[in-house]
Every structure is written in structure tokens, then in C-alpha cells.
Write a protein that holds these residues in place. Structure first.
Motif, PDB file in Angstrom:
ATOM      1  N   SER A  72      28.648  51.319  27.390  1.00 33.99           N
ATOM      2  CA  SER A  72      30.033  51.332  26.608  1.00 33.99           C
ATOM      3  C   SER A  72      31.018  50.733  27.699  1.00 33.99           C
ATOM      4  CB  SER A  72      30.344  52.734  26.432  1.00 33.99           C
ATOM      5  OG  SER A  72      29.722  53.388  25.385  1.00 33.99           O
ATOM      6  N   GLU A  73      30.934  51.169  29.007  1.00 32.74           N
ATOM      7  CA  GLU A  73      32.102  50.809  29.980  1.00 32.74           C
ATOM      8  C   GLU A  73      31.738  49.160  30.171  1.00 32.74           C
ATOM      9  OE1 GLU A  73      34.478  49.875  33.326  1.00 32.74           O
ATOM     10  OE2 GLU A  73      34.562  51.700  31.646  1.00 32.74           O
ATOM     11  N   SER A  74      30.432  48.600  30.335  1.00 31.35           N
ATOM     12  CA  SER A  74      30.316  47.431  30.683  1.00 31.35           C
ATOM     13  C   SER A  74      30.538  46.392  29.329  1.00 31.35           C
ATOM     14  CB  SER A  74      28.704  47.177  31.224  1.00 31.35           C
ATOM     15  OG  SER A  74      27.890  47.378  29.996  1.00 31.35           O
ATOM     16  N   GLY A  75      30.534  46.916  27.962  1.00 32.86           N
ATOM     17  CA  GLY A  75      30.833  46.137  27.096  1.00 32.86           C
ATOM     18  C   GLY A  75      29.437  45.678  26.402  1.00 32.86           C
ATOM     19  N   ASP A  76      28.602  46.187  26.651  1.00 36.57           N
ATOM     20  CA  ASP A  76      26.980  45.746  26.128  1.00 36.57           C
ATOM     21  C   ASP A  76      26.981  46.451  25.019  1.00 36.57           C
ATOM     22  OD1 ASP A  76      24.505  45.416  25.500  1.00 36.57           O
ATOM     23  OD2 ASP A  76      23.740  45.485  27.688  1.00 36.57           O
ATOM     24  N   ALA A  77      27.317  45.740  23.701  1.00 37.61           N
ATOM     25  CA  ALA A  77      27.188  46.558  22.283  1.00 37.61           C
ATOM     26  C   ALA A  77      25.807  46.846  22.053  1.00 37.61           C
ATOM     27  CB  ALA A  77      28.092  45.686  21.314  1.00 37.61           C
ATOM     28  N   ASP A  78      24.872  46.146  22.224  1.00 36.17           N
ATOM     29  CA  ASP A  78      23.671  46.498  21.912  1.00 36.17           C
ATOM     30  C   ASP A  78      23.064  47.524  22.590  1.00 36.17           C
ATOM     31  OD1 ASP A  78      23.423  44.100  20.250  1.00 36.17           O
ATOM     32  OD2 ASP A  78      22.608  42.608  22.058  1.00 36.17           O
ATOM     33  N   ALA A  79      23.274  47.784  23.792  1.00 33.97           N
ATOM     34  CA  ALA A  79      22.687  49.000  24.503  1.00 33.97           C
ATOM     35  C   ALA A  79      23.684  50.168  24.262  1.00 33.97           C
ATOM     36  CB  ALA A  79      22.704  48.655  26.034  1.00 33.97           C
ATOM     37  N   GLU A  80      24.821  49.811  24.035  1.00 38.76           N
ATOM     38  CA  GLU A  80      25.783  51.175  23.695  1.00 38.76           C
ATOM     39  C   GLU A  80      25.266  51.784  22.189  1.00 38.76           C
ATOM     40  OE1 GLU A  80      30.400  52.054  22.519  1.00 38.76           O
ATOM     41  OE2 GLU A  80      29.694  49.906  23.102  1.00 38.76           O
ATOM     42  N   ALA A 103      25.533  50.465  11.635  1.00 41.62           N
ATOM     43  CA  ALA A 103      26.247  49.149  11.700  1.00 41.62           C
ATOM     44  C   ALA A 103      27.607  49.411  11.475  1.00 41.62           C
ATOM     45  CB  ALA A 103      25.640  48.238  10.441  1.00 41.62           C
ATOM     46  N   THR A 104      27.973  50.564  10.586  1.00 43.17           N
ATOM     47  CA  THR A 104      29.445  50.688  10.668  1.00 43.17           C
ATOM     48  C   THR A 104      30.026  51.395  12.040  1.00 43.17           C
ATOM     49  OG1 THR A 104      29.165  51.330   8.397  1.00 43.17           O
ATOM     50  CG2 THR A 104      31.159  52.203   9.048  1.00 43.17           C
ATOM     51  N   ILE A 105      29.158  52.238  12.678  1.00 46.10           N
ATOM     52  CA  ILE A 105      29.667  52.601  13.927  1.00 46.10           C
ATOM     53  C   ILE A 105      29.905  51.753  14.898  1.00 46.10           C
ATOM     54  CG2 ILE A 105      28.953  54.329  15.802  1.00 46.10           C
ATOM     55  CD1 ILE A 105      27.501  55.806  13.955  1.00 46.10           C
ATOM     56  N   ARG A 106      29.070  50.850  14.764  1.00 43.49           N
ATOM     57  CA  ARG A 106      29.150  49.519  15.660  1.00 43.49           C
ATOM     58  C   ARG A 106      30.259  48.785  15.523  1.00 43.49           C
ATOM     59  NH1 ARG A 106      24.943  45.786  18.682  1.00 43.49           N
ATOM     60  NH2 ARG A 106      26.203  43.988  18.662  1.00 43.49           N
ATOM     61  N   ALA A 107      30.679  48.485  14.132  1.00 42.52           N
ATOM     62  CA  ALA A 107      31.631  47.628  13.685  1.00 42.52           C
ATOM     63  C   ALA A 107      33.041  48.164  14.124  1.00 42.52           C
ATOM     64  CB  ALA A 107      31.600  47.514  12.281  1.00 42.52           C
ATOM     65  N   GLN A 108      32.847  49.442  14.057  1.00 40.86           N
ATOM     66  CA  GLN A 108      34.337  50.467  14.419  1.00 40.86           C
ATOM     67  C   GLN A 108      34.519  50.165  15.651  1.00 40.86           C
ATOM     68  OE1 GLN A 108      36.360  53.178  16.266  1.00 40.86           O
ATOM     69  NE2 GLN A 108      34.151  53.789  15.676  1.00 40.86           N
ATOM     70  N   ARG A 109      33.444  50.391  16.510  1.00 39.13           N
ATOM     71  CA  ARG A 109      33.670  50.168  17.844  1.00 39.13           C
ATOM     72  C   ARG A 109      33.992  48.980  18.566  1.00 39.13           C
ATOM     73  NH1 ARG A 109      29.749  54.875  19.475  1.00 39.13           N
ATOM     74  NH2 ARG A 109      30.961  56.767  19.314  1.00 39.13           N
ATOM     75  N   ASN A 110      33.303  47.959  17.941  1.00 42.06           N
ATOM     76  CA  ASN A 110      33.444  46.531  18.363  1.00 42.06           C
ATOM     77  C   ASN A 110      35.018  45.671  17.969  1.00 42.06           C
ATOM     78  OD1 ASN A 110      31.246  46.743  19.769  1.00 42.06           O
ATOM     79  ND2 ASN A 110      29.998  45.364  18.164  1.00 42.06           N
ATOM     80  N   ALA A 162      22.063  51.241  21.052  1.00 42.17           N
ATOM     81  CA  ALA A 162      20.634  51.717  20.855  1.00 42.17           C
ATOM     82  C   ALA A 162      20.531  53.226  20.426  1.00 42.17           C
ATOM     83  CB  ALA A 162      20.227  50.919  21.965  1.00 42.17           C
ATOM     84  N   ILE A 163      21.227  53.988  21.030  1.00 35.52           N
ATOM     85  CA  ILE A 163      21.151  55.354  20.749  1.00 35.52           C
ATOM     86  C   ILE A 163      21.208  55.961  19.640  1.00 35.52           C
ATOM     87  CG2 ILE A 163      23.664  55.919  21.183  1.00 35.52           C
ATOM     88  CD1 ILE A 163      22.384  58.049  23.419  1.00 35.52           C
ATOM     89  N   TYR A 164      21.689  55.258  18.471  1.00 31.26           N
ATOM     90  CA  TYR A 164      22.132  55.792  17.206  1.00 31.26           C
ATOM     91  C   TYR A 164      20.840  55.438  16.065  1.00 31.26           C
ATOM     92  CZ  TYR A 164      26.837  56.451  18.968  1.00 31.26           C
ATOM     93  OH  TYR A 164      27.806  56.703  19.676  1.00 31.26           O
ATOM     94  N   ALA A 165      20.780  56.554  15.480  1.00 29.05           N
ATOM     95  CA  ALA A 165      19.769  56.286  14.352  1.00 29.05           C
ATOM     96  C   ALA A 165      20.495  55.422  13.163  1.00 29.05           C
ATOM     97  CB  ALA A 165      19.594  57.692  13.688  1.00 29.05           C
ATOM     98  N   GLU A 166      19.520  54.549  12.666  1.00 26.47           N
ATOM     99  CA  GLU A 166      20.282  53.744  11.336  1.00 26.47           C
ATOM    100  C   GLU A 166      21.139  54.752  10.441  1.00 26.47           C
ATOM    101  OE1 GLU A 166      19.966  50.483  10.564  1.00 26.47           O
ATOM    102  OE2 GLU A 166      19.077  50.203  12.753  1.00 26.47           O
ATOM    103  N   ASP A 167      20.944  55.797  10.232  1.00 29.58           N
ATOM    104  CA  ASP A 167      21.661  56.528   9.276  1.00 29.58           C
ATOM    105  C   ASP A 167      22.657  57.679   9.947  1.00 29.58           C
ATOM    106  OD1 ASP A 167      19.883  58.333  10.354  1.00 29.58           O
ATOM    107  OD2 ASP A 167      19.391  59.066   8.246  1.00 29.58           O
ATOM    108  N   ALA A 168      22.994  57.378  11.031  1.00 27.40           N
ATOM    109  CA  ALA A 168      23.713  58.128  12.061  1.00 27.40           C
ATOM    110  C   ALA A 168      25.152  58.561  11.443  1.00 27.40           C
ATOM    111  CB  ALA A 168      23.993  57.717  13.542  1.00 27.40           C
TER     112      ALA A 168
END
Length: 129
Positions: free
Chosen positions: A18-26, A49-56, A28-34
């Protein structure tokens, strides 16, 4: 490596990413249906995908300082200071795991506020993050 150590390592990697801006690694901890909950704003984000899009899509310059991570088995809490465009906000992230992935996260945010004078004689300064 025991299960708690593996989960703690995954959470620590999540915050480093999260700190480094690495969206893939940030993410990776979530289940598909999180599901990610923001109770204070009344929002719920469903699915990896929605969680990632919201944060990105967040427009602020963000930085993450982990104060403490505690938990065991399927329930973990991270206390952090997230700095948005230079302004610190205290955050608590409650992560619920199903095996190796987060299936539910609830985040609470609180801005700093000045301590009232009436309790100054009872308090000591909180150490910085």
C-alpha cells in the motif's frame, strides 16, 4: 511456519505494498468475493476487482504507517496512520480471513483532534507513529 505467522506476514506485505503503490501486491490478500465496509460513509465494496478499482482511483497522495497489528486465527486488526495529501488520519482495519485470504474488511477513520485542557493534568503525550 504456523498459520498466524503466515497471516501476519501477508498483512505486513499488504501495508508495505500500500505504501509503495504496488497495487498487485496490495490486493493479493483479498479473496475474489471479499467485501470492504466503510461504516462511517455507509459504503460497501463487493469483490476483489471493485476494492482494487476503488483504491486505485483515490486522488490523494497516500502514505501508510502501521502502528500495530494484532490478531490470531481468522480475525486481525491493524492500527495505522494514513496520510492523505500530507494530512494524517488514524485508521483501524479489521480483517476477517477464510483460510489465506481476506473475505471481509471493515475500516474506520478518525482525524486527529486537540486534547481538551480539562484533562491535561491526567494525560501524557501519545508517542508518534
Amino acid at each position: 511456519m504456523d498459520a498466524d505467522t503466515a497471516v501476519r506476514d501477508a498483512i505486513e506485505e499488504h501495508w508495505r505494498a500500500s505504501e509503495s503503490g504496488d497495487a498487485d501486491a496490495e490486493h493479493a490478500i483479498y479473496a475474489e468475493d471479499a467485501i470492504l465496509h466503510y461504516p462511517q460513509s455507509g459504503e460497501r465494496f463487493r469483490g476483489w476487482a471493485t476494492i482494487r478499482a476503488q483504491r486505485n482511483g483515490h486522488p490523494a497522495d497516500r502514505h501508510f504507517t502501521v502502528v500495530r497489528i494484532t490478531g490470531s486465527q481468522n480475525l486481525w486488526v491493524s492500527e495505522c496512520v494514513i496520510t492523505y495529501d500530507g494530512r494524517p488520519t488514524h485508521s483501524v482495519s479489521i480483517m476477517e480471513f477464510d483460510a489465506k485470504r481476506v473475505v471481509r474488511e471493515t475500516q474506520y477513520f478518525a482525524d486527529p483532534f486537540p486534547a481538551p485542557a480539562w484533562r491535561a493534568a491526567l494525560a501524557e503525550p501519545e508517542p508518534g507513529p
